[in-house]
Design a protein around this motif. Structure first.
Motif, PDB file in Angstrom:
ATOM      1  N   SER A  81       0.832  -1.203   0.000  1.00  0.00           N
ATOM      2  CA  SER A  81       0.000   0.000   0.000  1.00  0.00           C
ATOM      3  C   SER A  81       0.870   1.257   0.000  1.00  0.00           C
ATOM      4  O   SER A  81       1.822   1.343   0.764  1.00  0.00           O
ATOM      5  CB  SER A  81      -0.893  -0.029   1.245  1.00  0.00           C
ATOM      6  OG  SER A  81      -1.782   1.028   1.186  1.00  0.00           O
ATOM      7  N   GLY A  82       0.543   2.199  -0.883  1.00  0.00           N
ATOM      8  CA  GLY A  82       1.315   3.433  -0.951  1.00  0.00           C
ATOM      9  C   GLY A  82       2.531   3.333  -1.851  1.00  0.00           C
ATOM     10  O   GLY A  82       3.305   4.283  -1.966  1.00  0.00           O
ATOM     11  N   ALA A  83       2.716   2.201  -2.532  1.00  0.00           N
ATOM     12  CA  ALA A  83       3.904   2.017  -3.367  1.00  0.00           C
ATOM     13  C   ALA A  83       3.857   2.902  -4.614  1.00  0.00           C
ATOM     14  O   ALA A  83       4.900   3.271  -5.156  1.00  0.00           O
ATOM     15  CB  ALA A  83       4.020   0.553  -3.773  1.00  0.00           C
ATOM     16  N   GLY A  84       2.655   3.232  -5.064  1.00  0.00           N
ATOM     17  CA  GLY A  84       2.534   4.069  -6.264  1.00  0.00           C
ATOM     18  C   GLY A  84       1.833   3.381  -7.415  1.00  0.00           C
ATOM     19  O   GLY A  84       1.882   3.855  -8.549  1.00  0.00           O
ATOM     20  N   LYS A  85       1.161   2.284  -7.139  1.00  0.00           N
ATOM     21  CA  LYS A  85       0.494   1.520  -8.195  1.00  0.00           C
ATOM     22  C   LYS A  85      -0.644   2.323  -8.816  1.00  0.00           C
ATOM     23  O   LYS A  85      -0.738   2.452 -10.044  1.00  0.00           O
ATOM     24  CB  LYS A  85      -0.089   0.210  -7.623  1.00  0.00           C
ATOM     25  CG  LYS A  85       0.922  -0.657  -6.894  1.00  0.00           C
ATOM     26  CD  LYS A  85       0.314  -1.955  -6.432  1.00  0.00           C
ATOM     27  CE  LYS A  85      -0.783  -1.803  -5.393  1.00  0.00           C
ATOM     28  NZ  LYS A  85      -0.319  -1.300  -4.093  1.00  0.00           N
ATOM     29  N   SER A  86      -1.512   2.870  -7.956  1.00  0.00           N
ATOM     30  CA  SER A  86      -2.635   3.655  -8.491  1.00  0.00           C
ATOM     31  C   SER A  86      -2.114   4.848  -9.259  1.00  0.00           C
ATOM     32  O   SER A  86      -2.630   5.197 -10.333  1.00  0.00           O
ATOM     33  CB  SER A  86      -3.522   4.158  -7.357  1.00  0.00           C
ATOM     34  OG  SER A  86      -4.057   3.084  -6.644  1.00  0.00           O
ATOM     35  N   THR A  87      -1.089   5.488  -8.719  1.00  0.00           N
ATOM     36  CA  THR A  87      -0.522   6.648  -9.381  1.00  0.00           C
ATOM     37  C   THR A  87      -0.071   6.290 -10.798  1.00  0.00           C
ATOM     38  O   THR A  87      -0.323   7.045 -11.737  1.00  0.00           O
ATOM     39  CB  THR A  87       0.662   7.189  -8.567  1.00  0.00           C
ATOM     40  OG1 THR A  87       0.207   7.460  -7.233  1.00  0.00           O
ATOM     41  CG2 THR A  87       1.211   8.460  -9.174  1.00  0.00           C
TER      42      THR A  87
ATOM     43  N   GLU B 158      -6.686  -2.383  -8.780  1.00  0.00           N
ATOM     44  CA  GLU B 158      -7.170  -3.275  -7.732  1.00  0.00           C
ATOM     45  C   GLU B 158      -8.653  -3.603  -7.899  1.00  0.00           C
ATOM     46  O   GLU B 158      -9.468  -3.300  -7.031  1.00  0.00           O
ATOM     47  CB  GLU B 158      -6.911  -2.662  -6.356  1.00  0.00           C
ATOM     48  CG  GLU B 158      -5.418  -2.480  -6.147  1.00  0.00           C
ATOM     49  CD  GLU B 158      -5.077  -2.101  -4.722  1.00  0.00           C
ATOM     50  OE1 GLU B 158      -5.773  -2.586  -3.826  1.00  0.00           O
ATOM     51  OE2 GLU B 158      -4.126  -1.345  -4.523  1.00  0.00           O
TER      52      GLU B 158
HETATM   53  N1  LIG Z   1      -3.737  13.189  -4.342  1.00  0.00           N
HETATM   54  C1  LIG Z   1      -2.676  12.903  -3.562  1.00  0.00           C
HETATM   55  N2  LIG Z   1      -2.174  13.858  -2.752  1.00  0.00           N
HETATM   56  C2  LIG Z   1      -1.103  13.597  -1.985  1.00  0.00           C
HETATM   57  N3  LIG Z   1      -0.466  12.442  -1.946  1.00  0.00           N
HETATM   58  C3  LIG Z   1      -0.901  11.443  -2.727  1.00  0.00           C
HETATM   59  C4  LIG Z   1      -2.054  11.626  -3.563  1.00  0.00           C
HETATM   60  N4  LIG Z   1      -2.271  10.472  -4.234  1.00  0.00           N
HETATM   61  C5  LIG Z   1      -1.324   9.622  -3.822  1.00  0.00           C
HETATM   62  N5  LIG Z   1      -0.509  10.192  -2.918  1.00  0.00           N
HETATM   63  C6  LIG Z   1       0.641   9.565  -2.279  1.00  0.00           C
HETATM   64  O1  LIG Z   1       1.403   8.921  -3.261  1.00  0.00           O
HETATM   65  C7  LIG Z   1       1.878   7.674  -2.792  1.00  0.00           C
HETATM   66  C8  LIG Z   1       1.471   6.559  -3.735  1.00  0.00           C
HETATM   67  O2  LIG Z   1       0.071   6.443  -3.708  1.00  0.00           O
HETATM   68  P1  LIG Z   1      -0.757   5.371  -4.555  1.00  0.00           P
HETATM   69  O3  LIG Z   1      -2.191   5.645  -4.342  1.00  0.00           O
HETATM   70  O4  LIG Z   1      -0.266   5.385  -5.944  1.00  0.00           O
HETATM   71  O5  LIG Z   1      -0.349   4.002  -3.863  1.00  0.00           O
HETATM   72  P2  LIG Z   1      -0.895   2.527  -4.150  1.00  0.00           P
HETATM   73  O6  LIG Z   1       0.273   1.711  -4.458  1.00  0.00           O
HETATM   74  O7  LIG Z   1      -1.993   2.580  -5.115  1.00  0.00           O
HETATM   75  O8  LIG Z   1      -1.439   2.120  -2.720  1.00  0.00           O
HETATM   76  P3  LIG Z   1      -2.757   1.287  -2.329  1.00  0.00           P
HETATM   77  O9  LIG Z   1      -2.386  -0.136  -2.455  1.00  0.00           O
HETATM   78  O10 LIG Z   1      -3.002   1.672  -0.917  1.00  0.00           O
HETATM   79  O11 LIG Z   1      -3.857   1.709  -3.250  1.00  0.00           O
HETATM   80  C9  LIG Z   1       1.346   7.492  -1.393  1.00  0.00           C
HETATM   81  O12 LIG Z   1       2.369   7.835  -0.484  1.00  0.00           O
HETATM   82  C10 LIG Z   1       0.219   8.485  -1.321  1.00  0.00           C
HETATM   83  O13 LIG Z   1       0.108   8.967  -0.008  1.00  0.00           O
END
Ligand SMILES: Nc1ncnc2c1ncn2[C@@H]1O[C@H](COP(=O)(O)OP(=O)(O)OP(=O)(O)O)[C@@H](O)[C@H]1O
Ligand SMILES: [Mg+2]
Lengths: 257, 287, 287
Positions: free
Chosen positions: A36-42, A170
């Motif tokens: 979680s938070g790795a950056g996948k959604s980003t 996801e």
């Molecule tokens: N709109 C935003 N504003 C500030 N920080 C953000 C924003 N979106 C994502 N982040 C940060 O960027 C990093 C990556 O977020 P991301 O959502 O890509 O993770 P993820 O791998 O999808 O996690 P998860 O499995 O929880 O969905 C995290 O540290 C998150 O806090």
């Protein structure tokens, strides 16, 4: 072919993604794993341009995706269909209208405002629903459906976009095991039958093992693994999930998108 | 050690209570001062109140007609001697409210999206739209009517435009606040599919906010019927002009007749809007 | 996926009826409602004498008015204006206060869960309907003939009209109060009065306060026009200057009113959000 070069995104002091390089060939089913938070959604949101990159480029079949604006950007979004963990359907509209959202860029403005989609468009939506076993529910309100059914509607919406890519963030994280299997099977079938490229964020490793020909591991915004499922040994897994998650056989299902 | 913690807790609590007391006392002083000033400026005195209220009830009594059972038909006929004329004016009044509400809703609807900061990134646009809506809301319809009677001439057109403009402000602001509660989630699904801005509004926003919009609109329609009944005080159409005439000329029974018709109308519309509101909101075909 | 041809469309339409072609009844029903509304709107606009030609002419005149508004002048009336504005605020403040105080007992009397007697309940609600159905400007006109010109008439008008609205809302808030607390007091042997005082009042008081504050805000706006009928406040000057087409004076007065109203808006919103934390119901907000 999707080519990602040196892609990065920061949120203030937080680095969500940094210097990511990735090439995906047409028809691949790529699982993206990471904690979680790795950056996948980003990453997926950057490809669809829901999020603007702070560095790097995305090129698709020679088209510079990162430079697109206005109508061209919207045309690209149609080609890179998104599927979300929380489905992102419109609760108060019926199922078929939700699917027709995938056709918005192809239908005249006035018709969309009046919800008067042409029969051919509606038929296309019904066909997509039929492929996902949801045609019987076409006239029901979206919020009356179970989570798994909603996700299948969302996949139908992606299908009628006639996309080149499916970006699934996801898609099964909020579903029960049976629904999760149905959804993953549906994605796999689309990948197989339509030859669509699928990029799919996943928490659970065993799901990646079952469905993905190739796995990409991300940790703290950086690419740490890229290879076939068979290449996922203990050490690699530790690199992706960090030390404390030593045996992430079935990684957490709870984290939000 | 635990008694220390208790003592700390107690002093903190005492401080909080003292701060609260000070706040209440301050508020009380301000309130009393405002009250005293208002009483002086407002020319209020117990004596005026004591003499005024009985006179008000006497006034109300005088407006009531003498009805007797034996000649009820004739008495009613005399009371409502101008029934048809008043009905026509009342009908115009409702039409003014109807047209004005429709125009106001259309304007408020369109501007509410520009005034929602989650939908429009450009701060100039959403601040500009917000300030404009607030201005329209602040200026009472009667002030608009005074201007419009000058510009558009005597008659209902001035009233319609006045009420429409004020309604645009009131509803636009309320609509914008509803829009700002729309979740990013419902927008993303539509944006990601390649929809244009207006399509995002139509699919990502409108279905979610429409019940609230309809509710406020119907509530406002009822209020506008009442406004339309007094807009005639400045010559802007409806039954107001006639009402002002009979009050100023002390034609007592006419006052009660017109007011009674007005009250029944407003009550019926109130009832109808309430029914419609519940039906529409409960209904799923509302898209 | 590809767009299906006509045979596939027909097959799908047969397999899943209603998905591709809406049932004709539903379709034409909806079209009839929309067309009916449209026709009604056009007919009503025409009946009220609205036209684009008049609109354009009027807008031109408004442009001329706007150009004559600058520069704003007070023509030596500055302190009269300030005093009249003070009157306006005093009217809104005292009127709201009176109405709020009167509405508390009336609200309890009109609530079904407090007073079970249907006659009292029904009678009181109808009286409130009557008071509410008449706009405060009409009440102001009547009070001017009862207690004479000046702000006192305005105060009584606001107080009376708002009592009709507030008492109804209070009664509804009381009826909506959580029943568990009432049952608790009843179980401990409390009387009806105890229930009202101990179980219901603490629950509904924040709603009352929030409502009253919002009404003070709304009344400040509407009190600016009561002077049009001689019931005190800045409205007298405003109407008078418009009547004699002294547009630069009008502009000056409006420039005095707007910040005052904005200030009261801000104060009321601040107190509602910070001190009370409860928003009034939709019925209040759409006023
Ligand atoms: N709109 C935003 N504003 C500030 N920080 C953000 C924003 N979106 C994502 N982040 C940060 O960027 C990093 C990556 O977020 P991301 O959502 O890509 O993770 P993820 O791998 O999808 O996690 P998860 O499995 O929880 O969905 C995290 O540290 C998150 O806090
Ligand atoms: Mg995520």
């Amino acid at each position: 072919m999707l080519e990602i070069r040196d892609l990065g995104r920061t949120y203030g002091p937080v680095t969500a993604l940094a210097g990511l390089d990735l090439t995906v060939r047409k028809g691949e089913f790529v699982g993206i794993i990471g904690r979680s938070g790795a950056g996948k959604s980003t990453l997926l949101r950057l490809i669809n341009r829901l999020v603007e990159p702070t560095s790097g480029r995305i090129v698709f079949d020679g088209l510079d995706v990162t430079a697109l604006r206005g109508a061209e950007l919207r045309a690209w979004r149609r080609r890179a269909a998104m599927i979300f963990q929380q489905f992102h359907l419109i609760d108060r509209l019926d199922v078929i209208t939700n699917v027709l959202v995938g056709r918005l860029s192809q239908v005249g403005r006035l018709r969309t405002w009046l919800l008067a989609f042409p029969p051919a468009e509606r038929a296309m939506a019904v066909e997509a629903l039929e492929r996902l076993d949801m045609a019987e529910r076409a006239l029901q309100r979206a919020d009356r459906l179970s989570g798994g059914q909603q996700q299948r509607v969302a996949i139908a919406r992606a299908l009628v976009q006639e996309p080149d890519l499916i970006l699934a963030d996801e898609p099964i994280a909020s579903l029960d095991p049976l629904s999760a299997r149905q959804v993953m099977e549906a994605l796999a079938r689309i990948n197989r039958e339509d030859g669509l490229t699928v990029l799919c964020n996943l928490h659970a490793l065993d799901v990646a093992r079952t469905y993905c020909s190739r796995v990409v591991g991300i940790a703290e915004g950086r690419l740490v693994f890229d290879g076939p499922v068979t290449g996922l040994d203990e050490a690699t897994i530790r690199r992706i999930y960090g030390d404390e998650a030593a045996i992430p056989k079935d990684a957490p299902q709870d984290a939000a998108a | 050690m635990s008694s220390d913690a208790v003592r700390l807790f107690e002093t903190r609590r005492a401080e909080q209570i003292a701060a609260r007391r000070r706040q209440t006392a301050l508020f009380g002083v301000v309130f009393l001062a405002a009250f005293a000033v208002s009483v002086v400026v407002g020319e209020v005195s117990l004596e005026r109140l004591a003499t005024g209220l009985p006179r008000f009830f006497a006034y109300i009594e005088r407006t009531l007609p003498t009805l007797s059972l034996a000649t009820l038909g004739a008495d009613l006929g005399r009371w409502f001697w101008n029934f048809e004329g008043w009905l026509r004016l009342l009908f115009d009044t409702i039409l003014i409210a109807f047209v004005a509400t429709t125009l106001g809703v259309i304007g408020g609807f369109l501007l509410s999206f520009a005034a929602a900061k989650n939908l429009v990134a450009n701060p100039w646009i959403h601040h500009g739209a917000r300030r404009f809506l607030e201005l329209m809301r602040t200026v009472p319809e009667l002030v608009f009517a005074l201007f419009f009677v000058f510009a558009f001439g005597l008659g209902p057109m001035a009233g319609v435009l006045a009420i429409a403009l004020h309604t645009l402000g009131v509803l636009g602001k309320l609509f914008a606040e509803i829009n700002e509660n729309v979740t990013a989630k419902s927008l993303d699904g539509v944006v990601a599919a390649g929809a244009s801005f207006d399509q995002v509004i139509r699919f990502g926003v409108v279905p979610q906010v429409l019940p609230g919009f309809v509710s406020y609109t119907l509530l406002r329609f009822e209020i506008n019927v009442r406004s339309a009944s007094v807009i005639g005080f400045v010559g802007a159409g409806g039954i107001g002009q006639e009402l002002m005439f009979v009050i100023n000329q002390f034609i007592y029974t006419d006052i009660s007749a017109i007011l009674l018709m007005l009250i029944v109308t407003v009550a019926l519309i109130d009832l109808g809007c309430e029914k419609l509101r519940h039906r529409l909101i409960g209904q799923e075909s509302l898209k | 996926m590809s767009r299906p041809d006509s045979t596939r469309i027909a097959a799908l339409a047969a397999r899943y009826p209603g998905t591709i072609y809406a049932p004709p009844g539903q379709l034409w029903g909806r079209r009839a409602v929309v067309a009916g509304f449209f026709v009604a709107f056009l007919w009503a606009s025409d009946h009220l004498g609205m036209s684009f030609a008049r609109l354009l002419q009027g807008l031109q005149d408004l442009g001329i008015v706007a150009s004559m508004m600058v520069p704003p002048t007070s023509a030596g009336f500055f302190w009269d204006y300030v005093h009249a504005l003070g009157e306006t605020l005093a009217m809104a403040f005292l009127g709201t206060l009176l109405a709020s105080l009167a509405s508390i007992p009336l609200g309890f009397l009109g609530a079904r869960n407090v007073v079970a007697n249907p006659v009292i309940h029904f009678g009181l609600r109808r009286v409130l309907d009557v008071i509410r159905g008449v706009d405060s400007l009409v009440w102001a006109l009547i009070f001017v003939s009862v207690v004479g010109l000046g702000p006192f008439a305005g105060i009584l008008a606001i107080a009376l009209n708002d009592t009709g609205v507030l008492a109804k809302m209070y009664a509804e808030a009381i009826e909506g109060a959580d029943r568990k607390a009432s049952e608790g007091v009843a179980a401990a042997g409390g009387s009806k009065a105890d229930i009202a005082r101990l179980a219901i009042f603490p629950q509904v008081f924040p709603v009352f306060l929030s409502n009253s504050l919002y009404f003070f805000e709304a009344n400040t706006r509407s009190a600016t026009i009561l002077g049009v009928v001689g019931a005190g406040g800045i409205g007298f000057f405003l109407a008078d200057r418009i009547r004699v087409n002294a547009w630069s004076d009008v502009c000056f007065i409006i420039l005095l009113i707007l910040p005052t109203v904005a200030l009261i808006d801000y104060l009321s919103r601040f107190l509602r959000e910070r001190a009370i934390g409860v928003e009034p119901p939709a019925e209040a907000l759409s006023r």
